[in-house]
Design a protein around this motif. Structure first.
Motif, PDB file in Angstrom:
ATOM      1  N   PRO A 124       6.330   5.966   5.111  1.00 16.78           N
ATOM      2  CA  PRO A 124       5.741   5.121   6.164  1.00 16.78           C
ATOM      3  C   PRO A 124       6.530   5.249   7.467  1.00 16.78           C
ATOM      4  CG  PRO A 124       6.069   3.894   4.116  1.00 16.78           C
ATOM      5  CD  PRO A 124       6.797   5.196   3.966  1.00 16.78           C
ATOM      6  N   ALA A 125       5.827   4.968   8.561  1.00 18.69           N
ATOM      7  CA  ALA A 125       6.472   5.056   9.877  1.00 18.69           C
ATOM      8  C   ALA A 125       7.290   3.815  10.191  1.00 18.69           C
ATOM      9  CB  ALA A 125       5.412   5.265  10.955  1.00 18.69           C
ATOM     10  N   THR A 126       7.368   2.880   9.262  1.00 22.10           N
ATOM     11  CA  THR A 126       8.119   1.640   9.484  1.00 22.10           C
ATOM     12  C   THR A 126       9.599   1.870   9.178  1.00 22.10           C
ATOM     13  OG1 THR A 126       7.648   0.953   7.218  1.00 22.10           O
ATOM     14  CG2 THR A 126       6.107   0.249   8.914  1.00 22.10           C
ATOM     15  N   ARG A 150       0.814  -1.216   0.000  1.00 21.01           N
ATOM     16  CA  ARG A 150       0.000   0.000   0.000  1.00 21.01           C
ATOM     17  C   ARG A 150       0.849   1.268   0.000  1.00 21.01           C
ATOM     18  NH1 ARG A 150      -4.046  -0.231   4.638  1.00 21.01           N
ATOM     19  NH2 ARG A 150      -4.610  -2.091   3.445  1.00 21.01           N
ATOM     20  N   PRO A 151       1.916   1.339   0.821  1.00 20.16           N
ATOM     21  CA  PRO A 151       2.775   2.533   0.740  1.00 20.16           C
ATOM     22  C   PRO A 151       3.422   2.706  -0.627  1.00 20.16           C
ATOM     23  CG  PRO A 151       3.185   1.311   2.774  1.00 20.16           C
ATOM     24  CD  PRO A 151       2.339   0.445   1.928  1.00 20.16           C
ATOM     25  N   VAL A 152       3.758   1.585  -1.285  1.00 14.99           N
ATOM     26  CA  VAL A 152       4.356   1.682  -2.619  1.00 14.99           C
ATOM     27  C   VAL A 152       3.356   2.281  -3.598  1.00 14.99           C
ATOM     28  CG1 VAL A 152       5.393   0.362  -4.502  1.00 14.99           C
ATOM     29  CG2 VAL A 152       5.861  -0.281  -2.140  1.00 14.99           C
ATOM     30  N   GLU A 153       2.104   1.874  -3.494  1.00 13.24           N
ATOM     31  CA  GLU A 153       1.084   2.446  -4.355  1.00 13.24           C
ATOM     32  C   GLU A 153       0.902   3.930  -4.064  1.00 13.24           C
ATOM     33  OE1 GLU A 153      -1.820   2.917  -7.209  1.00 13.24           O
ATOM     34  OE2 GLU A 153      -0.305   1.349  -6.912  1.00 13.24           O
ATOM     35  N   ARG A 205      12.578   3.017   3.337  1.00 15.86           N
ATOM     36  CA  ARG A 205      13.847   3.496   2.781  1.00 15.86           C
ATOM     37  C   ARG A 205      13.662   3.964   1.338  1.00 15.86           C
ATOM     38  NH1 ARG A 205      15.846  -0.935   5.846  1.00 15.86           N
ATOM     39  NH2 ARG A 205      15.944  -2.293   4.016  1.00 15.86           N
ATOM     40  N   LEU A 206      12.801   3.268   0.593  1.00 12.13           N
ATOM     41  CA  LEU A 206      12.507   3.700  -0.771  1.00 12.13           C
ATOM     42  C   LEU A 206      11.867   5.083  -0.774  1.00 12.13           C
ATOM     43  CD1 LEU A 206      12.129   3.240  -3.828  1.00 12.13           C
ATOM     44  CD2 LEU A 206       9.991   2.059  -3.290  1.00 12.13           C
TER      45      LEU A 206
END
Length: 490
Positions: A250-252, A225-228, A258-259
């Motif tokens: 993202p908060a991860t 989802r973050p990639v989208e 990193r991307l």
């Protein structure tokens, strides 16, 4: 279909489902084979016990019609002699296969004379035969063979046909010779258990694969989802050309985060580069406007009043345009990533060459060689000397020395120097610190910017500091020729 499986989410779901399917089929097959082998072995054990029980009665001289093992309801039993003649069989046995004889009706009882003749024939064979001709598994009278042989077959008892596991046991009777007892145990429990397990697998495996596919789809979708979100934001940035926007981070602390951070860093660098390019174009246009306007004015006046033509001023404006165009062209090549030539350049000789003809310049240099473009390095030194001449009161000193694995070229003047707060800003393009410097005297403000860019392209640095005499000191540091410094301009 190709578009559906062109996504990472679809391929991950399909791959996980296939892997689990292969694992389930392998595990299920192993389980069914193990279950079948265990139940078949258990049935064989029951059949062997039944055959051993009947054989024990025969060894104890129990008559055939008194054998208790022939009365069992679900245990077909056959007793045959050495010639394969059926001597006794279970009650209600209608049909049998897999025991070596399909007879279910015992042969007629023989007379005592026939039995006596048979015993005599056996005795003659035993007495006349050698030890090698005798059976390796010879038994003493009343002895039962320790092991049993097993086969699979069918039997029909009282109209019901089932599969059985048969055990065959040999017994040496005291007066009847060697007999073989065939006893069977039903395989119905094995078939039922295997069938139940197979049915459960056929129902459960698709359900389990569905659960695996659904969970993988959801987990992969959540992970991607973050990639989208990054993709949508990048598409929006591309459509709007607004480089001030950033993708969500993202908060991860995983690869996606990193991307996102790397993407934002790239956008920031791109924004800075575009903004620098815009300022460069605006400043270049502004710098070109003045000499062009001045030259046009002089030509228009000369066209109307030839006697008023300022030829020296026109030539000076033309030279300024030529120099500015050369500077802009060099900066464009540097920005495009042009790599310097890898020739050896003696900085001491270059310093003396550039200082020749300049009255206030003294050179203190030792031979030091670097690798690069002689023309570009000469341009750096010329720009530094031009800058020093505009600010020096009486003296300019050029030094060249070796320091560790670097060549150090210094240009010092005895002028007012550069304030510490401005020692980095002076390397920006079109920057002039001295308001009193006119464009005619101070140039376009590109000399130091060009010098810094050339130094970086050669794998070195150019810094500004304070000279011992109180003026400005510019130091160019370059790797010595042959030193490991990577690819120039990289």
């Amino acid at each position: 279909m190709s578009r559906l499986f062109g996504s990472v989410r679809s391929r991950a779901t399909l791959g996980a489902t296939l892997v689990v399917a292969v694992a389930l089929v392998a595990a299920g097959t192993a389980l069914l084979l193990s279950l079948r082998a265990n139940l078949t072995s258990e049935a064989g054990t029951r059949a062997e016990r039944s055959a051993q029980s009947v054989a024990s009665e025969l060894a104890a001289r129990t008559p055939l019609d008194k054998l208790s093992g022939l009365d069992a309801e679900d245990t077909p039993v056959q007793i045959v002699d050495e010639d394969g003649v059926l001597l006794a069989a279970s009650e209600d046995l209608e049909r049998i296969s897999g025991t070596g004889t399909s007879e279910v009706t015992p042969a007629p009882e023989r007379s005592d004379d026939d039995d006596r003749d048979d015993r005599e024939d056996r005795d003659d064979r035993e007495d006349g035969g050698s030890d090698d001709d005798r059976d390796d598994e010879s038994l003493d009278p009343g002895e039962i063979s320790p092991g049993a042989s097993f086969t699979n077959g069918t039997a029909t008892i009282d109209g019901d046909t089932e599969d059985y596991r048969f055990a065959s046991v040999d017994v040496e009777t005291p007066d009847g010779g060697r007999l073989t007892v065939h006893a069977g145990a039903p395989l119905a429990a094995e078939h039922s258990a295997v069938g139940t397990a197979l049915t459960a697998m056929l129902i459960g495996f698709p359900l389990l694969l569905g659960v695996v596919a659904a969970v993988t789809w959801l987990v992969t979708g959540r992970a991607l989802r973050p990639v989208e979100g990054i993709r949508r934001e990048m598409a929006a940035i591309t459509a709007s050309e607004d480089l001030r926007r950033r993708v969500p981070e993202p908060a991860t602390h995983d690869e996606v985060a990193r991307l996102a951070r790397t993407t934002n860093a790239t956008l920031a660098a791109l924004e800075s580069s575009v903004e620098r390019q815009r300022r460069f174009v605006a400043d270049a246009s502004h710098e070109l406007r003045s000499p062009i306007a001045s030259l046009r004015t002089q030509l228009e006046v000369a066209a109307a009043h030839p006697e008023l033509l300022d030829l020296d001023g026109a030539v000076e404006d033309t030279v300024r345009l030529q120099n500015l165009a050369a500077d802009l062209l060099l900066l464009a090549r540097l920005d495009a990533g042009e790599r310097p030539a890898g020739t050896r350049v003696d900085l001491a000789a270059l310093a003396r060459e550039e200082a020749a003809g300049r009255e206030r310049v003294t050179v203190e240099a030792e031979p030091v060689e670097v690798s690069g473009s002689r023309g570009q390095l000469g341009r750096v030194l010329a720009n530094l000397l031009d800058n020093a001449e505009r600010h020096a009161r009486e003296r300019i000193t050029v030094t060249v020395r070796r320091e560790g694995g670097e060549a150090v070229l210094g240009v010092a003047d005895d002028g007012e120097g550069v304030a510490e707060a401005d020692r980095e800003r002076i390397f920006e393009r079109f920057v002039r610190l001295d308001a009193a410097r006119s464009r005619d005297d101070g140039g376009a403000g590109l000399g130091l910017a060009i010098a810094r860019d050339v130094a970086v392209r050669h794998g070195g640095t150019l810094t500004a500091g304070a000279a011992p005499a109180g003026g400005a000191l510019f130091e160019l540091r370059l790797p010595l020729a042959g030193a490991d410094r990577g690819t120039p301009g990289a």
